[in-house]
Scaffold this motif. Structure first.
Motif, PDB file in Angstrom:
ATOM      1  N   PRO A 445       0.828  -1.202   0.000  1.00 12.34           N
ATOM      2  CA  PRO A 445       0.000   0.000   0.000  1.00 12.34           C
ATOM      3  C   PRO A 445       0.862   1.252   0.000  1.00 12.34           C
ATOM      4  CG  PRO A 445       0.084  -0.958   2.192  1.00 12.34           C
ATOM      5  CD  PRO A 445       0.760  -1.933   1.274  1.00 12.34           C
ATOM      6  N   ALA A 446       0.265   2.343  -0.452  1.00 14.29           N
ATOM      7  CA  ALA A 446       1.000   3.604  -0.461  1.00 14.29           C
ATOM      8  C   ALA A 446       1.486   3.937   0.946  1.00 14.29           C
ATOM      9  CB  ALA A 446       0.098   4.717  -0.991  1.00 14.29           C
ATOM     10  N   GLY A 447       2.745   4.332   1.047  1.00 13.29           N
ATOM     11  CA  GLY A 447       3.291   4.679   2.351  1.00 13.29           C
ATOM     12  C   GLY A 447       3.678   3.488   3.192  1.00 13.29           C
ATOM     13  N   GLY A 448       3.556   2.284   2.645  1.00 18.74           N
ATOM     14  CA  GLY A 448       3.898   1.090   3.406  1.00 18.74           C
ATOM     15  C   GLY A 448       5.391   1.011   3.668  1.00 18.74           C
ATOM     16  N   SER A 449       5.769   0.163   4.620  1.00 18.26           N
ATOM     17  CA  SER A 449       7.173   0.062   5.006  1.00 18.26           C
ATOM     18  C   SER A 449       7.959  -0.885   4.111  1.00 18.26           C
ATOM     19  CB  SER A 449       7.270  -0.410   6.458  1.00 18.26           C
ATOM     20  OG  SER A 449       6.676  -1.686   6.598  1.00 18.26           O
ATOM     21  N   VAL A 450       7.264  -1.609   3.236  1.00 14.19           N
ATOM     22  CA  VAL A 450       7.936  -2.573   2.377  1.00 14.19           C
ATOM     23  C   VAL A 450       8.394  -1.893   1.089  1.00 14.19           C
ATOM     24  CG1 VAL A 450       7.727  -4.798   1.228  1.00 14.19           C
ATOM     25  CG2 VAL A 450       6.455  -4.344   3.323  1.00 14.19           C
ATOM     26  N   LYS A 451       9.582  -2.207   0.639  1.00 13.15           N
ATOM     27  CA  LYS A 451      10.149  -1.568  -0.544  1.00 13.15           C
ATOM     28  C   LYS A 451       9.327  -1.871  -1.796  1.00 13.15           C
ATOM     29  CE  LYS A 451      14.906  -1.745   1.209  1.00 13.15           C
ATOM     30  NZ  LYS A 451      16.288  -2.255   0.959  1.00 13.15           N
ATOM     31  N   ASP A 452       9.291  -0.891  -2.711  1.00  8.58           N
ATOM     32  CA  ASP A 452       8.545  -1.058  -3.950  1.00  8.58           C
ATOM     33  C   ASP A 452       9.040  -2.245  -4.760  1.00  8.58           C
ATOM     34  OD1 ASP A 452       7.001   1.060  -3.313  1.00  8.58           O
ATOM     35  OD2 ASP A 452       7.996   2.490  -4.637  1.00  8.58           O
ATOM     36  N   SER A 453      10.318  -2.576  -4.620  1.00 15.43           N
ATOM     37  CA  SER A 453      10.884  -3.670  -5.397  1.00 15.43           C
ATOM     38  C   SER A 453      10.324  -5.023  -4.978  1.00 15.43           C
ATOM     39  CB  SER A 453      12.407  -3.689  -5.255  1.00 15.43           C
ATOM     40  OG  SER A 453      12.777  -3.865  -3.897  1.00 15.43           O
ATOM     41  N   ASP A 454       9.630  -5.049  -3.852  1.00 11.94           N
ATOM     42  CA  ASP A 454       9.077  -6.301  -3.345  1.00 11.94           C
ATOM     43  C   ASP A 454       7.605  -6.484  -3.711  1.00 11.94           C
ATOM     44  OD1 ASP A 454      11.431  -7.114  -2.131  1.00 11.94           O
ATOM     45  OD2 ASP A 454      11.001  -5.988  -0.310  1.00 11.94           O
ATOM     46  N   ARG A 455       7.152  -5.758  -4.725  1.00 12.37           N
ATOM     47  CA  ARG A 455       5.747  -5.885  -5.113  1.00 12.37           C
ATOM     48  C   ARG A 455       5.418  -7.320  -5.523  1.00 12.37           C
ATOM     49  NH1 ARG A 455       2.993  -1.190  -5.934  1.00 12.37           N
ATOM     50  NH2 ARG A 455       4.226   0.726  -5.993  1.00 12.37           N
ATOM     51  N   VAL A 456       4.142  -7.656  -5.422  1.00 11.31           N
ATOM     52  CA  VAL A 456       3.690  -8.980  -5.825  1.00 11.31           C
ATOM     53  C   VAL A 456       3.940  -9.188  -7.310  1.00 11.31           C
ATOM     54  CG1 VAL A 456       1.659 -10.416  -6.186  1.00 11.31           C
ATOM     55  CG2 VAL A 456       1.972  -9.229  -4.022  1.00 11.31           C
ATOM     56  N   THR A 457       4.596 -10.262  -7.644  1.00 10.91           N
ATOM     57  CA  THR A 457       4.870 -10.585  -9.045  1.00 10.91           C
ATOM     58  C   THR A 457       4.152 -11.858  -9.477  1.00 10.91           C
ATOM     59  OG1 THR A 457       6.869 -11.792  -8.382  1.00 10.91           O
ATOM     60  CG2 THR A 457       7.130  -9.466  -8.992  1.00 10.91           C
ATOM     61  N   VAL A 458       3.630 -12.602  -8.514  1.00 13.64           N
ATOM     62  CA  VAL A 458       2.928 -13.852  -8.816  1.00 13.64           C
ATOM     63  C   VAL A 458       1.433 -13.633  -8.643  1.00 13.64           C
ATOM     64  CG1 VAL A 458       2.566 -16.235  -8.133  1.00 13.64           C
ATOM     65  CG2 VAL A 458       4.881 -15.281  -8.106  1.00 13.64           C
ATOM     66  N   LYS A 459       0.676 -13.883  -9.675  1.00 11.96           N
ATOM     67  CA  LYS A 459      -0.776 -13.786  -9.618  1.00 11.96           C
ATOM     68  C   LYS A 459      -1.371 -15.144  -9.981  1.00 11.96           C
ATOM     69  CE  LYS A 459      -1.445  -9.432  -8.558  1.00 11.96           C
ATOM     70  NZ  LYS A 459      -2.172  -9.025  -7.334  1.00 11.96           N
ATOM     71  N   LEU A 460      -2.192 -15.655  -9.095  1.00 13.32           N
ATOM     72  CA  LEU A 460      -2.791 -16.966  -9.289  1.00 13.32           C
ATOM     73  C   LEU A 460      -4.237 -16.816  -9.756  1.00 13.32           C
ATOM     74  CD1 LEU A 460      -1.408 -18.641  -6.050  1.00 13.32           C
ATOM     75  CD2 LEU A 460      -0.514 -18.873  -8.372  1.00 13.32           C
ATOM     76  N   HIS A 461      -4.722 -17.839 -10.429  1.00 14.46           N
ATOM     77  CA  HIS A 461      -6.095 -17.816 -10.925  1.00 14.46           C
ATOM     78  C   HIS A 461      -7.068 -17.778  -9.753  1.00 14.46           C
ATOM     79  CE1 HIS A 461      -9.527 -18.633 -13.526  1.00 14.46           C
ATOM     80  NE2 HIS A 461      -9.911 -19.541 -12.640  1.00 14.46           N
ATOM     81  N   ALA A 462      -8.013 -16.863  -9.810  1.00  8.19           N
ATOM     82  CA  ALA A 462      -9.042 -16.770  -8.778  1.00  8.19           C
ATOM     83  C   ALA A 462     -10.209 -17.685  -9.143  1.00  8.19           C
ATOM     84  CB  ALA A 462      -9.526 -15.329  -8.649  1.00  8.19           C
ATOM     85  N   ALA A 463     -10.756 -18.352  -8.140  1.00  7.79           N
ATOM     86  CA  ALA A 463     -11.893 -19.232  -8.384  1.00  7.79           C
ATOM     87  C   ALA A 463     -13.101 -18.422  -8.821  1.00  7.79           C
ATOM     88  CB  ALA A 463     -12.227 -20.014  -7.117  1.00  7.79           C
TER      89      ALA A 463
END
Length: 538
Positions: A445-463
């Motif tokens: 999320p915006a302003g989060g403490s986690v670095k932007d480089s760690d964004r989610v790169t894996v997207k799984l099929h939603a039921a």
């Protein structure tokens, strides 16, 4: 808030509620809380036990003749949905464009699946089956009431149902020991199958099923429905995307026979508990007229009838029919661990386990509690426990009241994340918020403490619609893989079998993934198979 309505079940674990369930517990029409299970077979024996199907007169025909003639009739005449059904379903596809569905086993999760698909415009429910005849009839009547027309048939014997050429798909929601045999018979009859978890009592049987499904190109969905819940999927996406860094270990726990539902049934080691009273019940009343008990037993050893034996507790905790909650409940959080580690095709290869069985002989003889250390080929450790053991382990990082009856925790170099049916918790607060968020919020999320480089790169099929059953129906129609196909089902189930074998053998075990055998341990290897009572065959 998690976008799933939950409450705790009788074992202290969370269950989801909602539109896909008529109820979480189905009572027998004859009173009591016995689960209904339709017991079936993979091959036609030379002589068949007598029973009748509802709405089909078989008195003038032998069972074999009935099935043979039914198949021949279906082969030369197309199936037609009754006109009343068509008129009652405005806006639905024509009968030839609908997926036909039947339920085998009308208790517990079976009706939940039926309820999930009956409202789909692309589906027509055409059959129900249960060895308790009135239960199949009861659910048949519910189906007819929904469609406002008589188009569903009730059966007491699965073989009559599967002889119909017009049925595309079936859900198998029977006792564990019948899952694979029924699925084999269904696949060989050209049906796609939704099989409730766990796969069953024999790894060798499961190998045959895997082979047949792949060779016959049938669609298979394993009943580990947590994969279809959004918050579980989001946790897995976060883990696979490196949100907590490189994974080092996973902890998994589930309810057990030693720790039942916060005291209502009590534990098997408490001689004053209700579960212990059920365990030591030796009554042998007459078999109910509504039940085909020999068909209920099927390939399992012949035993005298006992009402507790055919109840939910007997089905889950008697070794003739199951591995116990070690598999029946354990496969749910284990499945999420496998999914999160992207290890659907690579279960752990070493096992060191300890556990206890009941100290007093009785009906319940599955593993009562367990503590399993398993290691994957890449060195990641899996700690698989029952909830009584987890209370002293997971409480080191979770509040004791948050440990609950079930859970899966991934540990990485940056922190940990825990998920169960009720919620998500993490040492990185932003992750829990994202996993439980409604809609498509991006991470971090915006302003989060986690670095932007760690964004989610894996997207799984939603039921589809967040429903495991809807995902199954969609794959029956487009012939793509389900969320939990046979390969991942086999390997997840295998963990339960190897843990059980290690406990019963009293020693560590090594698994060879190439030969799919236990290395240098004939005794433990023998525990991965079961004989079938005549005349049943795989």
């Amino acid at each position: 808030m998690v976008d799933v309505v939950c409450r705790k079940d009788r074992h202290g674990a969370h269950i989801f509620l909602g539109e896909t369930f008529w109820s979480t517990k189905q009572k027998s029409s004859g009173g009591g809380n016995l689960w209904a299970f339709c017991m079936t077979a993979p091959a036609m024996p030379s002589s068949l036990p007598h029973s009748t199907s509802d709405r089909v007169a078989t008195s003038a025909l032998s069972r074999r003749d009935f099935i043979r003639k039914s198949v021949l009739a279906a082969a030369v005449a197309p199936w037609i949905v009754p006109a009343g059904v068509v008129r009652a379903q405005d806006g639905r596809p024509t009968p030839s464009n609908r997926t036909t569905f039947a339920l085998i086993g009308c208790g517990n999760m079976g009706p939940a699946g039926l309820n999930a698909v009956i409202g789909l415009k692309t589906v027509q429910v055409v059959g129900t089956c249960d060895v308790f005849k009135s239960r199949a009839t009861n659910w048949r009547n519910r189906v007819d009431k929904h469609y406002k027309a008589k188009g569903c048939t009730a059966y007491q014997d699965f073989r009559e149902l599967l002889a119909r050429k017009d049925i595309d798909s079936v859900e198998i929601a029977t006792g564990d020991y019948w899952h694979v045999p029924i699925a084999l018979y269904a696949v060989r009859a050209g049906k796609d199958v939704y099989v409730e978890k766990p796969l069953g009592v024999s790894v060798e049987w499961a190998k045959v099923l895997r082979k047949e499904i792949n060779e016959r190109k049938r669609i298979f969905q394993f009943g580990t429905w947590q994969r279809s819940r959004p918050h579980f999927r989001r946790v897995v996406e976060l883990v696979r995307s490196g949100a907590i860094g490189k994974i080092t270990r996973v902890e998994v726990w589930a309810p057990s026979l030693a720790a039942m539902d916060n005291g209502r049934l009590g534990g098997i080691f408490n001689k004053k508990s209700r579960i212990f009273a059920l365990h030591t019940d030796k009554s042998t009343p007459p078999v109910p007229q509504d039940l085909d008990y020999d068909l209920w037993l099927g390939p399992a050893p012949k035993r005298p009838y006992n009402a507790i034996r055919v109840s939910e507790q007997g089905i889950y905790h008697n070794y003739d029919y199951a591995l116990g909650f070690l598999a029946g409940w354990g496969i749910h959080p284990l499945d999420i661990a496998q999914w999160g580690l992207d290890a659907d095709l690579a279960p752990p290869i070493s096992y060191k386990a300890k556990g206890r069985l009941s100290e007093v002989p009785g009906l319940f003889d599955t593993v009562a509690d367990w503590d399993v250390e398993a290691t994957y080929a890449n060195g990641i450790n899996l700690h698989f426990m029952d909830s009584s053991v987890a209370a002293g382990v997971a409480s080191k990082y979770l509040n004791k009241r948050h440990v609950g009856g079930e859970g899966t925790t991934f540990f990485g170099e940056k922190g940990w994340i825990n998920v169960n049916r009720g919620t998500v918790r993490s040492s990185i607060p932003e992750l829990a918020k994202i996993a439980q968020a409604r809609g498509g919020q991006s991470w971090p999320p915006a302003g989060g403490s986690v670095k932007d480089s760690d964004r989610v790169t894996v997207k799984l099929h939603a039921a589809e619609n967040g429903s495991h059953w809807h995902n199954f129906i969609a794959r029956v129609r487009d012939r793509k893989p389900t969320l939990n196909p046979i390969e991942s089902a086999f390997n997840g189930d295998l963990i339960c079998h190897l843990a059980n074998a290690s406990i019963r053998a009293g020693r560590s075990l090594k698994w060879d993934p190439k030969t799919e055998t236990i290395i240098d341990d004939v005794g433990a290897q023998a525990m991965l198979d079961r004989p079938l009572r005549d005349p049943w065959k795989i």
